[in-house]
Write a protein that holds these residues in place. Structure first.
Motif, PDB file in Angstrom:
ATOM      1  N   ASN A  23      -6.833  15.788  12.317  1.00 16.24           N
ATOM      2  CA  ASN A  23      -8.054  15.027  12.061  1.00 16.24           C
ATOM      3  C   ASN A  23      -9.222  15.960  11.770  1.00 16.24           C
ATOM      4  O   ASN A  23      -9.989  15.734  10.825  1.00 16.24           O
ATOM      5  CB  ASN A  23      -8.382  14.135  13.250  1.00 16.24           C
ATOM      6  CG  ASN A  23      -9.589  13.272  12.970  1.00 16.24           C
ATOM      7  OD1 ASN A  23      -9.526  12.336  12.187  1.00 16.24           O
ATOM      8  ND2 ASN A  23     -10.703  13.612  13.594  1.00 16.24           N
ATOM      9  N   ALA A  26      -8.941  17.428   8.322  1.00 20.37           N
ATOM     10  CA  ALA A  26      -9.336  16.429   7.326  1.00 20.37           C
ATOM     11  C   ALA A  26     -10.855  16.288   7.267  1.00 20.37           C
ATOM     12  O   ALA A  26     -11.442  16.193   6.181  1.00 20.37           O
ATOM     13  CB  ALA A  26      -8.687  15.094   7.647  1.00 20.37           C
ATOM     14  N   ILE A  39      -7.546  13.371   2.241  1.00 22.05           N
ATOM     15  CA  ILE A  39      -6.707  12.171   2.220  1.00 22.05           C
ATOM     16  C   ILE A  39      -5.277  12.489   2.628  1.00 22.05           C
ATOM     17  O   ILE A  39      -4.647  11.709   3.355  1.00 22.05           O
ATOM     18  CB  ILE A  39      -6.775  11.497   0.834  1.00 22.05           C
ATOM     19  CG1 ILE A  39      -8.144  10.841   0.664  1.00 22.05           C
ATOM     20  CG2 ILE A  39      -5.643  10.502   0.642  1.00 22.05           C
ATOM     21  CD1 ILE A  39      -8.451  10.369  -0.752  1.00 22.05           C
ATOM     22  N   TYR A  42      -5.431  12.621   6.392  1.00 22.50           N
ATOM     23  CA  TYR A  42      -5.704  11.297   6.956  1.00 22.50           C
ATOM     24  C   TYR A  42      -4.481  10.403   6.826  1.00 22.50           C
ATOM     25  O   TYR A  42      -4.109   9.703   7.767  1.00 22.50           O
ATOM     26  CB  TYR A  42      -6.891  10.635   6.253  1.00 22.50           C
ATOM     27  CG  TYR A  42      -8.236  11.203   6.602  1.00 22.50           C
ATOM     28  CD1 TYR A  42      -8.603  11.501   7.913  1.00 22.50           C
ATOM     29  CD2 TYR A  42      -9.190  11.423   5.610  1.00 22.50           C
ATOM     30  CE1 TYR A  42      -9.846  12.003   8.228  1.00 22.50           C
ATOM     31  CE2 TYR A  42     -10.443  11.924   5.913  1.00 22.50           C
ATOM     32  CZ  TYR A  42     -10.770  12.203   7.217  1.00 22.50           C
ATOM     33  OH  TYR A  42     -12.013  12.699   7.532  1.00 22.50           O
ATOM     34  N   GLU A  43      -3.843  10.418   5.668  1.00 22.79           N
ATOM     35  CA  GLU A  43      -2.655   9.592   5.454  1.00 22.79           C
ATOM     36  C   GLU A  43      -1.522  10.000   6.396  1.00 22.79           C
ATOM     37  O   GLU A  43      -0.790   9.145   6.891  1.00 22.79           O
ATOM     38  CB  GLU A  43      -2.181   9.683   4.000  1.00 22.79           C
ATOM     39  CG  GLU A  43      -3.060   8.954   3.012  1.00 22.79           C
ATOM     40  CD  GLU A  43      -2.942   7.440   3.099  1.00 22.79           C
ATOM     41  OE1 GLU A  43      -1.977   6.933   3.705  1.00 22.79           O
ATOM     42  OE2 GLU A  43      -3.818   6.772   2.549  1.00 22.79           O
ATOM     43  N   HIS A  56      -8.842   5.721  10.500  1.00 21.76           N
ATOM     44  CA  HIS A  56      -8.700   4.632   9.530  1.00 21.76           C
ATOM     45  C   HIS A  56      -9.939   4.519   8.644  1.00 21.76           C
ATOM     46  O   HIS A  56      -9.833   4.451   7.412  1.00 21.76           O
ATOM     47  CB  HIS A  56      -8.429   3.309  10.249  1.00 21.76           C
ATOM     48  CG  HIS A  56      -7.147   3.314  10.997  1.00 21.76           C
ATOM     49  ND1 HIS A  56      -5.955   2.949  10.437  1.00 21.76           N
ATOM     50  CD2 HIS A  56      -6.865   3.658  12.292  1.00 21.76           C
ATOM     51  CE1 HIS A  56      -4.992   3.056  11.330  1.00 21.76           C
ATOM     52  NE2 HIS A  56      -5.520   3.490  12.453  1.00 21.76           N
ATOM     53  N   THR A  59     -10.305   7.579   6.374  1.00 19.51           N
ATOM     54  CA  THR A  59      -9.395   7.522   5.223  1.00 19.51           C
ATOM     55  C   THR A  59      -9.993   6.658   4.130  1.00 19.51           C
ATOM     56  O   THR A  59     -10.032   7.059   2.964  1.00 19.51           O
ATOM     57  CB  THR A  59      -8.028   6.939   5.648  1.00 19.51           C
ATOM     58  OG1 THR A  59      -7.498   7.743   6.699  1.00 19.51           O
ATOM     59  CG2 THR A  59      -7.058   6.917   4.488  1.00 19.51           C
ATOM     60  N   TYR A  63     -11.259   7.802   0.274  1.00 17.09           N
ATOM     61  CA  TYR A  63     -10.809   7.155  -0.963  1.00 17.09           C
ATOM     62  C   TYR A  63     -12.002   6.664  -1.790  1.00 17.09           C
ATOM     63  O   TYR A  63     -12.008   6.826  -3.011  1.00 17.09           O
ATOM     64  CB  TYR A  63      -9.881   5.976  -0.661  1.00 17.09           C
ATOM     65  CG  TYR A  63      -8.432   6.370  -0.534  1.00 17.09           C
ATOM     66  CD1 TYR A  63      -7.706   6.794  -1.630  1.00 17.09           C
ATOM     67  CD2 TYR A  63      -7.780   6.292   0.687  1.00 17.09           C
ATOM     68  CE1 TYR A  63      -6.380   7.155  -1.526  1.00 17.09           C
ATOM     69  CE2 TYR A  63      -6.444   6.647   0.806  1.00 17.09           C
ATOM     70  CZ  TYR A  63      -5.753   7.076  -0.312  1.00 17.09           C
ATOM     71  OH  TYR A  63      -4.435   7.436  -0.190  1.00 17.09           O
TER      72      TYR A  63
END
Length: 65
Positions: A23, A26, A39, A42-43, A56, A59, A63
């Motif tokens: 985390n 990211a 991403i 995160y994914e 969540h 992410t 995007y």
């Protein structure tokens, strides 16, 4: 910033299940506006079933950005 990225990447190489390092890595990429790299992590957090709720929304924000 680069040192923290390297540290988190090293931690993940040793402990790929470490959600905190993933985390935080990211987040660093997010701060650098490297959204494609953010991403990916995160994914992976979501794929692994993280219970960390901000993953969540982060992410989704990556995007959108």
């Amino acid at each position: 910033m680069q040192l923290s990225i390297e540290a988190y990447e090293s931690a993940l190489a040793l402990y790929p299940d470490d959600t905190a390092s993933r985390n935080n890595l990211a987040l660093r990429y997010d701060e650098l506006e490297q959204y494609d790299k953010a991403i990916v992590h995160y994914e992976e957090l979501l794929r692994r079933g993280t219970t960390f709720l901000p993953a969540h929304s982060n992410t989704a924000s990556a995007y959108v950005s």
